[in-house]
Design a protein around this motif. Sequence first.
Motif, short mmCIF file in Angstrom:
data_model
loop_
_atom_site.label_atom_id
_atom_site.label_comp_id
_atom_site.label_asym_id
_atom_site.label_seq_id
_atom_site.Cartn_x
_atom_site.Cartn_y
_atom_site.Cartn_z
N LEU A 66 0.86 -1.19 0.00
CA LEU A 66 0.00 0.00 0.00
C LEU A 66 0.90 1.24 0.00
CD1 LEU A 66 -2.98 1.18 0.62
CD2 LEU A 66 -2.13 1.34 2.94
N PHE A 67 0.61 2.19 -0.88
CA PHE A 67 1.41 3.41 -0.94
C PHE A 67 0.68 4.56 -0.27
CE2 PHE A 67 2.78 0.82 -4.52
CZ PHE A 67 4.16 0.85 -4.37
N ILE A 68 1.43 5.34 0.50
CA ILE A 68 0.87 6.57 1.07
C ILE A 68 1.67 7.72 0.47
CG2 ILE A 68 0.48 7.92 3.16
CD1 ILE A 68 0.30 5.33 4.73
N VAL A 69 1.03 8.52 -0.35
CA VAL A 69 1.72 9.67 -0.96
C VAL A 69 1.51 10.85 -0.01
CG1 VAL A 69 2.03 11.06 -3.01
CG2 VAL A 69 1.09 8.74 -3.22
N ALA A 70 2.61 11.29 0.61
CA ALA A 70 2.52 12.34 1.63
C ALA A 70 3.18 13.61 1.12
CB ALA A 70 3.21 11.86 2.91
N SER A 71 2.40 14.63 0.93
CA SER A 71 2.96 15.90 0.46
C SER A 71 2.02 17.03 0.85
CB SER A 71 3.14 15.87 -1.06
OG SER A 71 3.56 17.14 -1.52
N LYS A 72 2.51 17.94 1.63
CA LYS A 72 1.67 19.06 2.05
C LYS A 72 1.12 19.80 0.82
CE LYS A 72 1.72 23.39 4.59
NZ LYS A 72 2.41 24.33 5.46
N THR A 73 2.00 20.11 -0.12
CA THR A 73 1.59 20.91 -1.28
C THR A 73 1.09 20.05 -2.43
OG1 THR A 73 3.86 20.76 -2.07
CG2 THR A 73 3.27 22.72 -0.80
N PHE A 74 1.43 18.80 -2.43
CA PHE A 74 1.17 17.88 -3.54
C PHE A 74 1.68 18.44 -4.86
CE2 PHE A 74 -0.90 14.10 -5.27
CZ PHE A 74 -0.75 13.25 -4.19
N SER A 75 2.82 19.11 -4.77
CA SER A 75 3.42 19.63 -6.01
C SER A 75 4.93 19.44 -5.98
CB SER A 75 3.06 21.10 -6.19
OG SER A 75 3.54 21.82 -5.09
N THR A 76 5.41 18.64 -5.06
CA THR A 76 6.86 18.46 -4.92
C THR A 76 7.36 17.47 -5.96
OG1 THR A 76 6.65 18.96 -2.58
CG2 THR A 76 8.67 17.84 -3.25
N GLN A 77 8.35 17.92 -6.73
CA GLN A 77 8.82 17.13 -7.87
C GLN A 77 9.18 15.69 -7.48
OE1 GLN A 77 12.88 17.65 -9.25
NE2 GLN A 77 12.16 18.01 -11.34
N GLU A 78 9.96 15.57 -6.43
CA GLU A 78 10.44 14.24 -6.02
C GLU A 78 9.26 13.31 -5.70
OE1 GLU A 78 11.49 17.14 -4.93
OE2 GLU A 78 13.64 17.14 -4.46
N THR A 79 8.32 13.83 -4.93
CA THR A 79 7.24 12.99 -4.44
C THR A 79 6.30 12.58 -5.58
OG1 THR A 79 7.41 14.02 -2.30
CG2 THR A 79 5.32 12.92 -2.78
N LEU A 80 5.99 13.55 -6.44
CA LEU A 80 5.07 13.20 -7.54
C LEU A 80 5.74 12.26 -8.53
CD1 LEU A 80 3.02 16.44 -8.14
CD2 LEU A 80 2.58 14.52 -6.63
N THR A 81 7.04 12.46 -8.78
CA THR A 81 7.75 11.54 -9.68
C THR A 81 7.75 10.14 -9.08
OG1 THR A 81 9.16 13.36 -10.36
CG2 THR A 81 9.94 11.15 -10.89
N ASN A 82 8.11 10.04 -7.82
CA ASN A 82 8.15 8.73 -7.18
C ASN A 82 6.76 8.09 -7.11
OD1 ASN A 82 10.92 8.26 -6.70
ND2 ASN A 82 10.89 9.75 -5.02
N ALA A 83 5.75 8.92 -6.89
CA ALA A 83 4.38 8.38 -6.84
C ALA A 83 4.00 7.80 -8.20
CB ALA A 83 3.40 9.48 -6.43
N ARG A 84 4.39 8.49 -9.27
CA ARG A 84 4.08 7.97 -10.62
C ARG A 84 4.86 6.68 -10.88
NH1 ARG A 84 3.67 13.60 -11.89
NH2 ARG A 84 5.91 13.69 -12.24
N LEU A 85 6.13 6.64 -10.46
CA LEU A 85 6.92 5.42 -10.65
C LEU A 85 6.24 4.25 -9.92
CD1 LEU A 85 10.62 6.66 -10.08
CD2 LEU A 85 9.54 6.04 -12.25
N CYS A 86 5.78 4.52 -8.72
CA CYS A 86 5.17 3.45 -7.92
C CYS A 86 3.82 3.02 -8.52
CB CYS A 86 4.99 3.89 -6.47
SG CYS A 86 6.57 4.09 -5.63
N ARG A 87 3.09 4.02 -9.04
CA ARG A 87 1.80 3.68 -9.65
C ARG A 87 2.02 2.79 -10.88
NH1 ARG A 87 -1.97 8.60 -11.29
NH2 ARG A 87 -0.21 8.89 -12.70
N ALA A 88 3.06 3.15 -11.67
CA ALA A 88 3.35 2.34 -12.86
C ALA A 88 3.76 0.92 -12.45
CB ALA A 88 4.47 3.00 -13.67
N TRP A 89 4.56 0.82 -11.41
CA TRP A 89 5.01 -0.49 -10.89
C TRP A 89 3.80 -1.32 -10.46
CZ3 TRP A 89 4.51 -2.42 -5.84
CH2 TRP A 89 5.33 -3.51 -5.51
N LEU A 90 2.87 -0.64 -9.81
CA LEU A 90 1.68 -1.35 -9.33
C LEU A 90 0.80 -1.81 -10.49
CD1 LEU A 90 -0.07 -1.77 -6.56
CD2 LEU A 90 -1.48 -0.02 -7.60
N LEU A 91 0.57 -0.88 -11.43
CA LEU A 91 -0.34 -1.19 -12.54
C LEU A 91 0.25 -2.24 -13.47
CD1 LEU A 91 -1.86 2.34 -13.27
CD2 LEU A 91 -2.90 0.41 -12.04
#
Length: 552
Positions: free
Chosen positions: A202-227
């Motif tokens: 289970l992934f928890i994407v934690a970002s106050k602004t939800f615009s941080t490059q690192e977090t959104l990139t890693n979230a997309r990588l993880c989503r692709a891995w999951l899908l």
Amino acid sequence: MTSASVDPSTTRAWPRLAELAERPRPDLRRLLADDGRVGRLTLEAADLHVDLSKNLVDDDVLGALLDLAAELGVLERRDAMLTGEHINVTEDRAVLHTALRLPRDATLVVDGQDVVADVHEELDRVCTFAEQVGSGAWTGATGRRIETVVNIGIGGSDLGPVMAYEALAPYRRPGLTCRFISNIDPTDAATTLDGLDPETTLFIVASKTFSTQETLTNARLCRAWLLDALGEHQDAVARHFVAVSTALDKVAEFGIDPANAFGFWDWVGGRYSVDSAIGTSLAVGIGPERFRELLAGFHAVDEHFRTAPPESNVPLLMGLLNVWYVNFLGAATHAVLPYAQLLHRFPAYLQQLTMESNGKGVRWDGAAVTTETGEIFWGEPGTNGQHAFYQLIHQGTRLVPADFIAFANPSYPLTDDAGDGTSVDVHELLLTNFLAQTQALALGRTAEEVRAEGVDDALVPARTFPGNRPTTSIMAPSLTPSVLGQLIALYEHITFVQGAVWGIDSFDQWGVELGKQLARGLAPAVAGDETVAAEQDASTRSLIAYYRRTRQ
Ligand SMILES: O=P(O)(O)OC[C@H]1O[C@](O)(CO)[C@@H](O)[C@@H]1O
């Protein structure tokens, strides 16, 4: 509090402190012969037992530091923070991390809204979710229970949860592991995902602004891995991704169901947010009850900070001592040395807390500071540090004030059986080292003492310890969730006190923006755009060229 800030060097206490700093330094050998001093300077804040007696201060210095705080209205500013005034001036925000740990029956109305009711509503949602995941009621898209939670976040959306998850290892729920991805370095995502089963992750994407490059990139990588593994399940993202943010619209844009999102508020700074929904991975990892104990620990020290008189107010005194070292005795750094392996990420956590807060060159009204501000915080657990950098603290030319943290009871009690009928409690070996180091730093060893040990005259200078090196010892019964909350709150308030003395806004972080902006502009050049590369300075141009010709 948009009022003009006061230049601390214009107070009456400042020149007095400068004068006191000119005198020979207080002699710890002499001062520590006095039980009275130790009694007066040993204080309690909730479960924290804090010995300030090995600091380079006497009554005159302490008195002048307290006068400085009074002249600058540090405690009035504390009250302004606690009641929700917009003391984060450059962002025009309240600073209310302390509201995150107020008990349910408290009330705090800010800008017409009872924030305590909001906090508990969201905390209850986080706790319910944590319980569902921990109990196995929350399952993945194929119906299997979650075995690994991966927190994706950076800075305050990572350091707090990972530090606390490590610190509270004995309290982890069995059958569930947390991992953390923060860095944009793809190694982080690759190695963290390695060996995980998408069905039970289970992934928890934690970002106050939800615009941080690192977090959104890693979230997309993880989503692709999951899908890649579970793409045929329509609800794969819904069952395997939740988010924590203040920007719930952006969470929805990313494709995460708002029903699976936990919120918090702009009055919680990223580095002050482990006790908000940003701590969801931790709440899952240790369970909701333990998470609530952590919050209660924070609150206990908040109450101490709010109510203890100045002379026994631990965060106030520790913050003022730091001001003494930075501004009057020339210290540039401050070591934090936990004699607890479980606190191995605590110094890294404190680096963001203290340095992002107090690394400022202008005061909150925009005037340039006239005094030094934030010192460099660093450290490693003892005893490891003893075999690495303590040499410099003991005999180097720089003053390094140090906080030692130790617990009376071990997290993992072990006995070393020597095989000859004797055995040693290993935790006692750890504590003996803590005591020995603080003693050596305070008392040193004189040339006469070294000679008396029969050391060759030629070696006496190298074997002499100057001593008189300041330390604070913080002890507590055990490293429990509550005590960890107390420790974090202690350092939050120390940081606050220093910022209040310096008249700076400890709650913004504009200094991290320029690099982010430039990185966006440089991306095309790194990808091969010669025109953008040609616009760069000579050094950057040359480094890009090296990269382009070397990258395979
Ligand atoms: O939680 P976010 O918005 O992704 O921000 C992560 C971190 O980035 C910073 O804004 C610094 O760039 C920190 O203050 C913050 O903790």
